[in-house]
Design a protein around this motif. Structure first.
Motif: not given
Length: 446
Positions: A341-358
């Motif tokens: 579950p803690s790795l899911t956070l990192w997936w989320f953070l890097l994916m959101s950066s990949n889709m150009a989120a602020p």
């Protein structure tokens, strides 16, 4: 500049000493901070000598090279554990870093070409020596022949320029304006293949899928940026031809970026999906550089740095899953939220950066690129909308597919992330999102 280069040379003996794996990594970190504290002149070249000099573009890309090289060693702990030619691996990384450092800091066009091509050799060794699948030889050949085929005309073009002007200094050449079709195509094609532009992008997914995690990180993080860097340098003296012909590249890159975004939805291999998303991002960078305005140059530079960190981090994530499940297939990598579950956070953070989120650098870069392309022609808005929309689409697709769903029951042994992996991901994500605070540097430069 030579002092940094000598530091890298003197790290070579360390690579060959026993139990110095982490020491080399720490020294690269030290090198990074020493280089970061160099006083830089924002508006012009600084540290100028007979052969080397830096400006803002070189400075950012050299920092990125040292950073990614350091993280490559961190991600490759398995080699050290299994003693799988780990000393040769370190030697390879240092040699690759030296080539990249020289590529970004030389002023002479021929020297730039020489180091630009030399960086291929350690990358090829990485793929063929430490890759996972038997097709890695074919992937290496793809990489070599695509790049070398397009690079020979570049060499001839550089010789022609020297024959005409009697010097090859990039800074001096801005006083010239080369108005020849053949020269224009020969100077630009090598960089477009390296970027890679749609139509000549086939080597990239192949190389990524076969490369080890360190190979993927350096390919996505730095090798694609060599093309962008070269374009930014040669566009200066090809400006009159560019005004006539750049529309070709803008059209190919925008339409190609849209096609590749759709192709991302067809991938079942995680690495392949991330590799295709790199092609989509780089197509926007090509478009921005080819509009030849300030916004475009600035956006291309920022997105190159942002994408280097983001894409490299995503390959690390894919590798963490691969080390656990020994598969990169999306059909097997499901329901990871139950296990890590803690790795899911990192997936989320890097994916959101990949889709150009602020607040990621990717957002800043994409805003600038959209600005430049729309001011160049409002018609490009259609493709840009589609590329941006689908970029969010495939990031969500990858995230939801890997993290949610029913987990695969064939997993027989499993352990959650170790602190090294979380640190590795944090060191990708933090600069990616905190460099936005110093965005004024790249704005002022352009």
């Amino acid at each position: 500049m030579m002092s940094f280069f000598f530091m890298m040379i003197f790290m070579i003996p360390l690579c060959l000493v026993k139990n110095m794996f982490w020491m080399v990594q720490m020294l690269l970190l030290l090198l990074m901070f020493m280089f970061m504290n160099k006083s830089l002149s924002i508006m012009m070249f600084f540290s100028v000598s007979y052969m080397y000099s830096l400006d803002m573009i070189s400075f950012g890309l050299i920092l990125l090279s040292i950073w990614i090289s350091m993280l490559m060693i961190m991600a490759s702990e398995n080699l050290y554990k299994k003693k799988f030619y780990d000393k040769f691996f370190l030697l390879n990384v240092i040699f690759l870093l030296m080539m990249l450092f020289l590529t970004f800091s030389v002023m002479n066009l021929f020297m730039f070409y020489l180091f630009f091509e030399s960086s291929l050799i350690p990358t090829l060794l990485l793929i063929m020596g430490w890759g996972y699948q038997p097709e890695r030889i074919q992937a290496g050949m793809y990489l070599l022949f695509y790049t070398l085929f397009a690079s020979l005309p570049l060499l001839l073009g550089i010789f022609y320029i020297f024959n005409e002007t009697n010097y090859m200094n990039m800074y001096m050449l801005k006083n010239y304006n080369m108005n020849f079709y053949l020269l224009y195509f020969s100077m630009i094609m090598a960089f477009l293949v390296k970027m890679p532009m749609y139509f000549v992008h086939l080597w990239l997914p192949k190389a990524h899928v076969e490369a080890p995690v360190s190979g993927s990180m350096i390919l996505a993080g730095i090798m694609l940026k060599l093309g962008g860097y070269g374009l930014l340098r040669v566009m200066v003296f090809l400006s009159s031809m560019s005004l006539k012909l750049n529309i070709i590249w803008v059209i190919i890159s925008l339409v190609g970026g849209f096609y590749v975004s759709i192709m991302c939805f067809c991938q079942v291999d995680m690495k392949s999906l991330i590799a295709y998303s790199s092609v989509a991002h780089m197509s926007m960078v090509i478009g921005g550089i080819m509009t030849m305005n300030n916004w475009g140059y600035m956006g291309a530079y920022i997105l190159m740095i942002g994408h280097g960190l983001c894409s490299s981090g995503m390959f690390c994530l894919a590798n963490i899953n691969y080390e656990r499940l020994h598969s990169r297939s999306l059909f097997i990598n499901k329901g990871m939220m139950n296990f890590m579950p803690s790795l899911t956070l990192w997936w989320f953070l890097l994916m959101s950066s990949n889709m150009a989120a602020p607040p990621s650098l990717n957002l800043m870069g994409e805003i600038s690129l959209i600005n430049s392309l729309v001011s160049w022609s409002w018609f490009s808005m259609i493709m840009l909308m589609l590329i941006s929309f689908f970029s969010a689409g495939y990031s969500l697709y990858l995230f939801s597919y890997t993290q949610h769903g029913k987990n695969y029951m064939g997993i027989y042994s499993f352990f959650t992330g170790v602190s090294r992996e979380y640190l590795l991901l944090a060191l990708h994500w933090l600069p990616l999102n905190f460099l936005v605070m110093k965005i004024d540097y790249s704005m002022i430069w352009f």
